[in-house]
Design an enzyme around this catalytic site. Structure first.
Site, PDB file in Angstrom:
ATOM      1  N   LYS A 102       0.849  -1.181   0.000  1.00 35.65           N
ATOM      2  CA  LYS A 102       0.000   0.000   0.000  1.00 35.65           C
ATOM      3  C   LYS A 102       0.888   1.235   0.000  1.00 35.65           C
ATOM      4  CE  LYS A 102      -3.073   2.843   2.712  1.00 35.65           C
ATOM      5  NZ  LYS A 102      -3.728   3.095   4.012  1.00 35.65           N
TER       6      LYS A 102
ATOM      7  N   GLY B 105      -8.400   9.276   9.887  1.00 36.75           N
ATOM      8  CA  GLY B 105      -8.688   9.377  11.314  1.00 36.75           C
ATOM      9  C   GLY B 105      -9.782  10.347  11.688  1.00 36.75           C
TER      10      GLY B 105
ATOM     11  N   ASN C 111      -8.972   1.747   9.840  1.00 37.95           N
ATOM     12  CA  ASN C 111      -8.215   1.418  11.038  1.00 37.95           C
ATOM     13  C   ASN C 111      -8.793   2.128  12.255  1.00 37.95           C
ATOM     14  OD1 ASN C 111      -4.683   1.688  12.037  1.00 37.95           O
ATOM     15  ND2 ASN C 111      -6.357   0.639  12.982  1.00 37.95           N
TER      16      ASN C 111
END
Length: 260
Positions: free
Chosen positions: A100, A161, A209
């Site tokens: 990635k 995030g 994530n």
């Protein structure tokens, strides 16, 4: 349902997950198991996968024999740094070519630096890597990355995030409609409904994530994300009803009523 195919390999799960921000490797593994993910991404600059033989390795908890490890270049701000990091990862993973790529442009918002991303992608593809690439939700640059030879293009839903969900679904549709490689939303998902929306738009998968790792109960959130991905994919395949503004359409027929 058709499986997700990346670089010629088929996967049952369309949910890809990261391994950062958990309290320990045990929680990481429990969340991954609950998610059903088969592709697991690892920040080579932040997580030990063999760089330090004296410290615990993530690969002990998440072994390559059970998962497809996807090394990433989180923390890289130039093409050269990204290429160097992935060459190290390939050595640590015994020649594993899938990776990635992300080249960041700003340490505050973590938005991708697209000129450096394109430069790194060209170098890595020529060097035999199978590149999955984090990028801006720009239909033109996404197509350029596909034409360079990236095996999957991964536009952000919103900032890494942030948990803001998909802020520009129209761009994503343009990217999806023009692509011949998998389009996987990467960054910005906050909860299961965000993942469902991405899949309903026609994305091939979602990588996340923080949405799992920073949930109050990461393992339960991982399970919710698994279900959200599956529901969104089924809804996309089913084909939603047309929206009809200012036009009622009763669920039950009005003709042939009992007693009429």
């Amino acid at each position: 349902m058709h499986q997700l195919t990346v670089a010629g390999k088929a996967y049952r799960s369309r949910l890809l997950v990261g391994t950062g921000k958990y309290k320990d490797f045990a929680e990481t593994r429990a969340a991954i198991d609950a998610s059903g993910a088969e592709i697991v991404t690892v920040a080579v600059r932040r997580v030990n996968i063999g760089q330090d033989a004296n410290q615990p390795s993530l690969l002990d908890a998440v072994p390559p024999s059970q998962f497809t490890i996807l090394p990433n270049t989180a923390g890289c701000y130039t093409a050269d740094d990204a290429v160097r990091t992935l060459r190290l990862a390939r050595e640590l993973l015994d020649g594993h070519p899938l990776c990635k790529l992300e080249v960041l442009g700003d340490p505050t918002n973590l938005f991708p630096n697209m000129p450096e991303t394109l430069k790194a992608a060209e170098t890595l593809v020529k060097d035999g890597f199978q590149v999955m690439v984090y990028c801006a939700d720009d239909p033109i640059q996404c197509k350029m990355l596909e034409e360079i030879g990236c095996v999957a293009v991964m536009p952000l839903a919103s900032l890494i995030g942030s948990g803001m969900g998909i802020v520009n679904p129209w761009n994503l549709r343009l990217i999806i409609d023009n692509a011949k490689v998998p389009i996987i939303v990467d960054a910005g998902v906050g909860t299961a409904s965000d993942a469902t929306i991405a899949m309903e738009l026609g994305c091939d998968g979602v990588l996340m994530n923080t949405a799992i790792a920073h949930a109050k109960d990461p393992v339960l959130m991982a399970s919710a994300m698994k279900k959200g991905i599956e529901a969104g994919r089924e809804a996309f395949l089913a084909g939603r009803m047309a929206r009809k503004y200012y036009s009622a359409d009763p669920s039950s027929p009005t003709s042939g009523l009992i007693g009429s």
